[in-house]
Design a protein around this motif. Structure first.
Motif, mmCIF file in Angstrom:
data_model
loop_
_atom_site.group_PDB
_atom_site.id
_atom_site.type_symbol
_atom_site.label_atom_id
_atom_site.label_comp_id
_atom_site.label_asym_id
_atom_site.label_seq_id
_atom_site.Cartn_x
_atom_site.Cartn_y
_atom_site.Cartn_z
ATOM 1 N N HIS A 10 0.948 -1.159 -0.129
ATOM 2 C CA HIS A 10 -0.007 0.019 0.005
ATOM 3 C C HIS A 10 1.041 1.219 0.019
ATOM 4 O O HIS A 10 1.419 1.639 1.129
ATOM 5 C CB HIS A 10 -0.844 -0.045 1.317
ATOM 6 C CG HIS A 10 -1.968 1.076 1.344
ATOM 7 N ND1 HIS A 10 -3.325 0.818 1.328
ATOM 8 C CD2 HIS A 10 -1.753 2.507 1.195
ATOM 9 C CE1 HIS A 10 -3.893 1.920 1.409
ATOM 10 N NE2 HIS A 10 -3.295 2.978 1.202
ATOM 11 N N HIS A 67 -11.343 6.714 -1.478
ATOM 12 C CA HIS A 67 -11.195 6.889 -0.132
ATOM 13 C C HIS A 67 -12.450 7.330 0.753
ATOM 14 O O HIS A 67 -13.367 8.125 0.146
ATOM 15 C CB HIS A 67 -10.098 7.839 0.497
ATOM 16 C CG HIS A 67 -9.577 7.741 1.898
ATOM 17 N ND1 HIS A 67 -10.332 8.408 2.806
ATOM 18 C CD2 HIS A 67 -8.338 7.368 2.115
ATOM 19 C CE1 HIS A 67 -9.373 8.412 4.014
ATOM 20 N NE2 HIS A 67 -8.308 7.522 3.637
ATOM 21 N N GLU A 95 -8.624 2.308 -2.038
ATOM 22 C CA GLU A 95 -8.997 1.806 -0.582
ATOM 23 C C GLU A 95 -10.430 2.356 -0.263
ATOM 24 O O GLU A 95 -10.458 3.654 -0.662
ATOM 25 C CB GLU A 95 -8.042 2.506 0.431
ATOM 26 C CG GLU A 95 -7.787 4.035 0.459
ATOM 27 C CD GLU A 95 -6.730 4.529 1.306
ATOM 28 O OE1 GLU A 95 -6.680 4.185 2.730
ATOM 29 O OE2 GLU A 95 -5.526 4.847 0.840
ATOM 30 N N HIS A 131 -9.804 0.728 4.527
ATOM 31 C CA HIS A 131 -9.233 1.913 5.541
ATOM 32 C C HIS A 131 -10.305 1.720 6.386
ATOM 33 O O HIS A 131 -11.410 2.315 6.386
ATOM 34 C CB HIS A 131 -9.225 3.126 4.621
ATOM 35 C CG HIS A 131 -8.961 4.374 5.594
ATOM 36 N ND1 HIS A 131 -7.833 4.975 5.272
ATOM 37 C CD2 HIS A 131 -9.751 4.898 6.318
ATOM 38 C CE1 HIS A 131 -7.750 5.976 6.223
ATOM 39 N NE2 HIS A 131 -8.897 5.934 6.682
ATOM 40 N N HIS A 156 -5.787 -2.406 5.835
ATOM 41 C CA HIS A 156 -4.501 -1.707 5.745
ATOM 42 C C HIS A 156 -4.271 -0.731 6.664
ATOM 43 O O HIS A 156 -5.099 -0.218 7.623
ATOM 44 C CB HIS A 156 -4.712 -1.040 4.415
ATOM 45 C CG HIS A 156 -4.506 0.438 4.192
ATOM 46 N ND1 HIS A 156 -3.670 1.187 4.500
ATOM 47 C CD2 HIS A 156 -5.518 1.491 4.376
ATOM 48 C CE1 HIS A 156 -3.640 2.402 4.537
ATOM 49 N NE2 HIS A 156 -5.190 2.601 4.529
ATOM 50 N N ASP A 206 2.207 3.154 3.230
ATOM 51 C CA ASP A 206 1.169 4.156 3.075
ATOM 52 C C ASP A 206 2.017 5.536 2.723
ATOM 53 O O ASP A 206 1.410 6.515 3.064
ATOM 54 C CB ASP A 206 0.332 4.193 4.246
ATOM 55 C CG ASP A 206 -1.080 4.938 4.197
ATOM 56 O OD1 ASP A 206 -1.283 5.099 3.023
ATOM 57 O OD2 ASP A 206 -1.615 5.311 5.071
HETATM 58 ZN ZN LIG Z 1 -5.895 4.399 4.451
#
Ligand SMILES: [Zn+2]
Ligand SMILES: [Zn+2]
Length: 263
Positions: A10, A67, A95, A131, A156, A206
């Motif tokens: 990720h 997201h 995500e 997420h 994640h 990330d």
């Molecule tokens: Zn995230």
């Protein structure tokens, strides 16, 4: 040749933070034994950028999704997500998930969006990159209601407790740890990382966010997934090579990547 082979599951390598030196970042990453990454989507406007990054390079895949806390002018349907994700370098949906840390997007909207993402993932047979921040109950409930076992997924940047981890594990999900597992005060999170069954364990950066110690506060990059892996290997009493071998095999399996053909 690096001594190990890691998979950063990720990162956001297409973000502007890498515009000045993206090729150098790729070079450092490969030099450190980080051979594979997934460039994760947070908005559909990134799609062409992510696709061309993955098409032009070995060891780079991408995802399709929005997201939970991202303002989107257009809310995609299941069919739209499926169409965008039907590409041989697209290995996941997300995500997506729920994030009540900031109430930027209303919880009802986040929930509807998350359900749409899970339905698309189920239709495609691709995993969901989840997420989950300050929203454990809401996130896990939607996952259960939508039958997420059918497509699987990845929790994640896991930052919750063992109870949340074990509920996700029961649904067949993988648990991915990022730089915050190295932060000095995060003993409880390291205990969770020590306890997750090895076959469900993944590592990520990330990047550009959440750089691990000793880079904390600086721009993160995929190279530093090595520091995340080293920290988790330490708390599990494993060598870095063992941890790298297991997590890379897990990632290839989770994303359905054929190591022979490597696509
Ligand atoms: Zn995230
Ligand atoms: Zn992310």
């Amino acid at each position: 040749m690096a001594d190990i082979s890691l998979f950063d599951t990720h990162c956001h390598i297409d973000f502007f933070q890498f515009d000045e030196d993206r090729e150098a970042v790729f070079g450092r990453m490969r030099g450190a034994g980080v051979d594979r990454i997934v460039a994760v989507s947070v908005e559909l406007e990134q799609h062409e950028r992510l696709k061309s990054l993955a098409e032009g390079r070995e060891g780079v895949w991408f995802s399709v999704g929005i997201h939970p806390n991202h303002d989107s002018a257009h809310e995609p349907t299941v069919d739209e997500l499926c169409a965008l994700a039907s590409h041989d370098r697209c290995v996941a949906i997300g995500e997506s998930g729920m994030d009540f840390f900031r109430h930027h997007v209303e919880p009802e909207m986040q929930q509807a969006r998350f359900r749409t993402h899970i339905r698309a993932a189920r239709e495609l047979g691709k995993p969901v990159i989840v997420h989950m921040r300050d929203a454990d109950e809401a996130t896990l409930r939607v996952m259960a209601e939508e039958g997420m076992e059918a497509c699987g997924g990845i929790m994640h940047c896991f930052s919750s407790d063992w109870n949340a981890a074990s509920r996700a594990l029961d649904m067949g999900l993988s648990i991915s740890f990022s730089g915050n597992v190295t932060f000095r005060r995060n003993d409880a999170l390291r205990e969770v990382a020590a306890r997750v069954p090895l076959e469900a364990l993944l590592v990520e950066t990330d990047a550009p966010y959440l750089a691990p110690v000793p880079y904390r506060g600086k721009r993160n990059e995929p190279t530093y997934v090595r520091d995340v892996a080293e920290c988790i290997a330490g708390v599990r009493g494993m060598t870095l090579a063992e941890l790298a071998g297991a997590t890379t095999a897990n990632a290839l399996r989770r994303f359905g990547i054929d190591i022979q053909g490597e696509h």
